[in-house]
Design an enzyme around this catalytic site. Structure first.
Site, PDB file in Angstrom:
ATOM      1  N   ARG A   1      60.766 -56.261 -27.342  1.00 32.34           N
ATOM      2  CA  ARG A   1      62.264 -56.382 -26.838  1.00 32.34           C
ATOM      3  C   ARG A   1      62.255 -56.185 -25.955  1.00 32.34           C
ATOM      4  NH1 ARG A   1      64.725 -51.913 -30.947  1.00 32.34           N
ATOM      5  NH2 ARG A   1      66.085 -52.043 -30.205  1.00 32.34           N
TER       6      ARG A   1
ATOM      7  N   HIS B   1      69.137 -42.341 -28.834  1.00 34.65           N
ATOM      8  CA  HIS B   1      68.129 -42.878 -29.472  1.00 34.65           C
ATOM      9  C   HIS B   1      67.034 -43.087 -28.375  1.00 34.65           C
ATOM     10  CE1 HIS B   1      70.420 -43.902 -33.362  1.00 34.65           C
ATOM     11  NE2 HIS B   1      70.494 -42.969 -33.747  1.00 34.65           N
TER      12      HIS B   1
ATOM     13  N   ASP C   1      69.439 -49.511 -24.685  1.00 32.86           N
ATOM     14  CA  ASP C   1      69.570 -51.205 -24.042  1.00 32.86           C
ATOM     15  C   ASP C   1      69.105 -50.662 -22.194  1.00 32.86           C
ATOM     16  OD1 ASP C   1      71.779 -51.308 -23.972  1.00 32.86           O
ATOM     17  OD2 ASP C   1      71.782 -52.564 -25.801  1.00 32.86           O
TER      18      ASP C   1
ATOM     19  N   CYS D   1      48.667 -41.369 -20.561  1.00 32.82           N
ATOM     20  CA  CYS D   1      49.355 -40.599 -19.910  1.00 32.82           C
ATOM     21  C   CYS D   1      48.780 -40.071 -18.381  1.00 32.82           C
ATOM     22  CB  CYS D   1      49.827 -39.007 -20.405  1.00 32.82           C
ATOM     23  SG  CYS D   1      50.503 -38.076 -19.590  1.00 32.82           S
TER      24      CYS D   1
ATOM     25  N   CYS E   1      52.392 -34.487 -23.965  1.00 31.06           N
ATOM     26  CA  CYS E   1      53.200 -33.149 -23.397  1.00 31.06           C
ATOM     27  C   CYS E   1      53.770 -33.567 -22.843  1.00 31.06           C
ATOM     28  CB  CYS E   1      51.721 -33.245 -21.808  1.00 31.06           C
ATOM     29  SG  CYS E   1      51.927 -34.906 -20.948  1.00 31.06           S
TER      30      CYS E   1
HETATM   31  P1  OAD Z   1      73.620 -52.201 -35.914  1.00 28.80           P
HETATM   32  O1  OAD Z   1      73.328 -53.435 -35.766  1.00 28.80           O
HETATM   33  O2  OAD Z   1      74.061 -51.401 -37.188  1.00 28.80           O
HETATM   34  O3  OAD Z   1      75.187 -52.802 -35.922  1.00 28.80           O
HETATM   35  C1  OAD Z   1      76.091 -53.599 -34.969  1.00 28.80           C
HETATM   36  C2  OAD Z   1      77.735 -53.388 -35.524  1.00 28.80           C
HETATM   37  O4  OAD Z   1      77.986 -54.499 -34.452  1.00 28.80           O
HETATM   38  C3  OAD Z   1      77.903 -54.324 -36.617  1.00 28.80           C
HETATM   39  O5  OAD Z   1      79.062 -53.340 -37.698  1.00 28.80           O
HETATM   40  C4  OAD Z   1      78.457 -55.584 -36.754  1.00 28.80           C
HETATM   41  O6  OAD Z   1      79.484 -56.063 -37.118  1.00 28.80           O
HETATM   42  C5  OAD Z   1      79.460 -55.156 -35.212  1.00 28.80           C
HETATM   43  N1  OAD Z   1      79.095 -56.072 -33.998  1.00 28.80           N
HETATM   44  C6  OAD Z   1      78.533 -57.137 -33.607  1.00 28.80           C
HETATM   45  N2  OAD Z   1      79.089 -57.766 -32.460  1.00 28.80           N
HETATM   46  C7  OAD Z   1      80.047 -57.173 -32.452  1.00 28.80           C
HETATM   47  C8  OAD Z   1      80.840 -57.426 -31.135  1.00 28.80           C
HETATM   48  N3  OAD Z   1      80.871 -58.042 -30.352  1.00 28.80           N
HETATM   49  N4  OAD Z   1      81.710 -56.189 -30.662  1.00 28.80           N
HETATM   50  C9  OAD Z   1      81.941 -55.363 -31.517  1.00 28.80           C
HETATM   51  N5  OAD Z   1      81.385 -54.913 -32.438  1.00 28.80           N
HETATM   52  C10 OAD Z   1      79.988 -55.759 -33.089  1.00 28.80           C
HETATM   53  O7  OAD Z   1      73.626 -51.024 -34.769  1.00 28.80           O
HETATM   54  P2  OAD Z   1      74.035 -49.920 -34.655  1.00 28.80           P
HETATM   55  O8  OAD Z   1      75.365 -48.962 -35.733  1.00 28.80           O
HETATM   56  O9  OAD Z   1      73.466 -49.259 -33.136  1.00 28.80           O
HETATM   57  O10 OAD Z   1      68.360 -47.137 -33.961  1.00 28.80           O
HETATM   58  O11 OAD Z   1      72.380 -49.459 -35.329  1.00 28.80           O
HETATM   59  C11 OAD Z   1      72.388 -47.868 -35.467  1.00 28.80           C
HETATM   60  C12 OAD Z   1      70.752 -47.287 -35.021  1.00 28.80           C
HETATM   61  O12 OAD Z   1      69.862 -48.237 -36.403  1.00 28.80           O
HETATM   62  C13 OAD Z   1      70.418 -48.168 -33.859  1.00 28.80           C
HETATM   63  O13 OAD Z   1      70.095 -47.181 -33.024  1.00 28.80           O
HETATM   64  C14 OAD Z   1      68.334 -47.977 -34.071  1.00 28.80           C
HETATM   65  C15 OAD Z   1      69.027 -48.851 -35.527  1.00 28.80           C
HETATM   66  O14 OAD Z   1      68.200 -48.358 -36.515  1.00 28.80           O
HETATM   67  C16 OAD Z   1      67.435 -46.783 -33.708  1.00 28.80           C
HETATM   68  O15 OAD Z   1      65.982 -47.234 -33.592  1.00 28.80           O
HETATM   69  C17 OAD Z   1      66.700 -45.380 -34.103  1.00 28.80           C
END
Ligand code: OAD
Length: 247
Positions: A77, A126, A111, A155, A137
């Protein structure tokens, strides 16, 4: 097309946006989609890597079982992200921080693109893909220059293995991050929820807290989410196009 998009923003929202003193923005992967970052969910799909659902490879259990595999996934990633730039949505949000008396940006993204666009004091719920953390540590290290093929490193302080400094499924959020964001949500008068599927808690609770405390809540997303019904307005479309309409 442009005229239709402009009509998306109600007079009520324009008025509130002009007058707001305290604005909070919660972002998710969708705010980075127009930079080329793949979302985890959306469009009826969920991310899979090497045949594994991302919730499996991005989990505390996988870290216990196979730390090198977790590094491999985050290295992959990081490789995707390295060449990507902030998009107009990140840039609009960065401009907003100087427009309001009080402004808080809370992101679920790891990111770093908000910071690259100039946002300051971002609450990263996150973690960050650009940092590693010692499993013992908790010393952290910048991995921006780390080669994508490098595996787990030791580490420098205690020689224990380093891990990505990101929150995995089954783990707690960084100490104090949610509490800080929740406190800001309680006092904001306008809350934007941008590009998140709003299914991962506790992050998805931030707009709920804002709404319960009386804030006007606006969702920006091309798809409806479980939060849509709670929002005062749902602006269906791409963040990079819609946020620009507000200024
Ligand atoms: P998701 O991938 O779950 O959701 C992305 C959202 O962005 C979806 O609802 C899409 O419809 C929307 N989307 C796509 N293109 C878009 C655009 N151009 N403008 C606006 N919206 C758009 O991502 P998150 O909600 O961030 O956690 O996911 C939550 C968490 O789940 C992440 O932080 C990550 C993941 O597992 C961890 O890694 C702990």
């Amino acid at each position: 097309m442009q005229a239709t998009a402009k009509q998306l923003i109600s007079d009520e929202l324009r008025r509130r946006f002009q007058k707001a003193n305290n604005v909070l923005v919660l972002t998710g992967a969708g705010v980075s989609a127009e930079s080329g970052v793949p979302t985890f969910r959306g469009g009826g799909h969920t991310a899979v890597w090497k045949g594994m659902p991302f919730e499996v490879i991005s989990s505390a259990g996988m870290l216990e079982r196979d730390l090198p595999a977790v590094w491999e996934w985050f290295n992959y990633r990081r490789g995707l992200l390295a060449a990507l730039q902030p998009n107009p949505a990140h840039e609009a949000i960065a401009r907003w921080q100087d427009r309001f008396d009080r402004f808080t940006l809370v992101t679920q993204n790891i990111d770093g693109l908000h910071q690259a666009a100039g946002s300051r004091g971002v609450i990263e719920l996150h973690g960050s893909i650009w940092r590693a953390r010692c499993v013992r540590c908790r010393e952290t290290e910048n991995v921006r220059e780390m080669k994508v093929n490098d595996g787990a490193q030791a580490c420098l302080a205690c020689a224990s293995p380093m891990r990505p400094d990101v929150v995995l499924f089954g783990e707690m959020l960084p100490l104090g991050a949610f509490e800080q964001a929740a406190g800001k949500a309680e006092s904001c008068d306008l809350c934007f929820v941008v590009g998140t599927s709003a299914v991962v808690y506790p992050a998805a609770a931030i707009p709920e807290i804002a709404r319960a405390a009386g804030a006007y809540v606006v969702e920006v997303n091309p798809e409806r989410t479980p939060l849509s019904d709670l929002c005062d307005e749902v602006l269906m479309g791409k963040a990079g196009e819609i946020l620009l309409l507000l200024g």
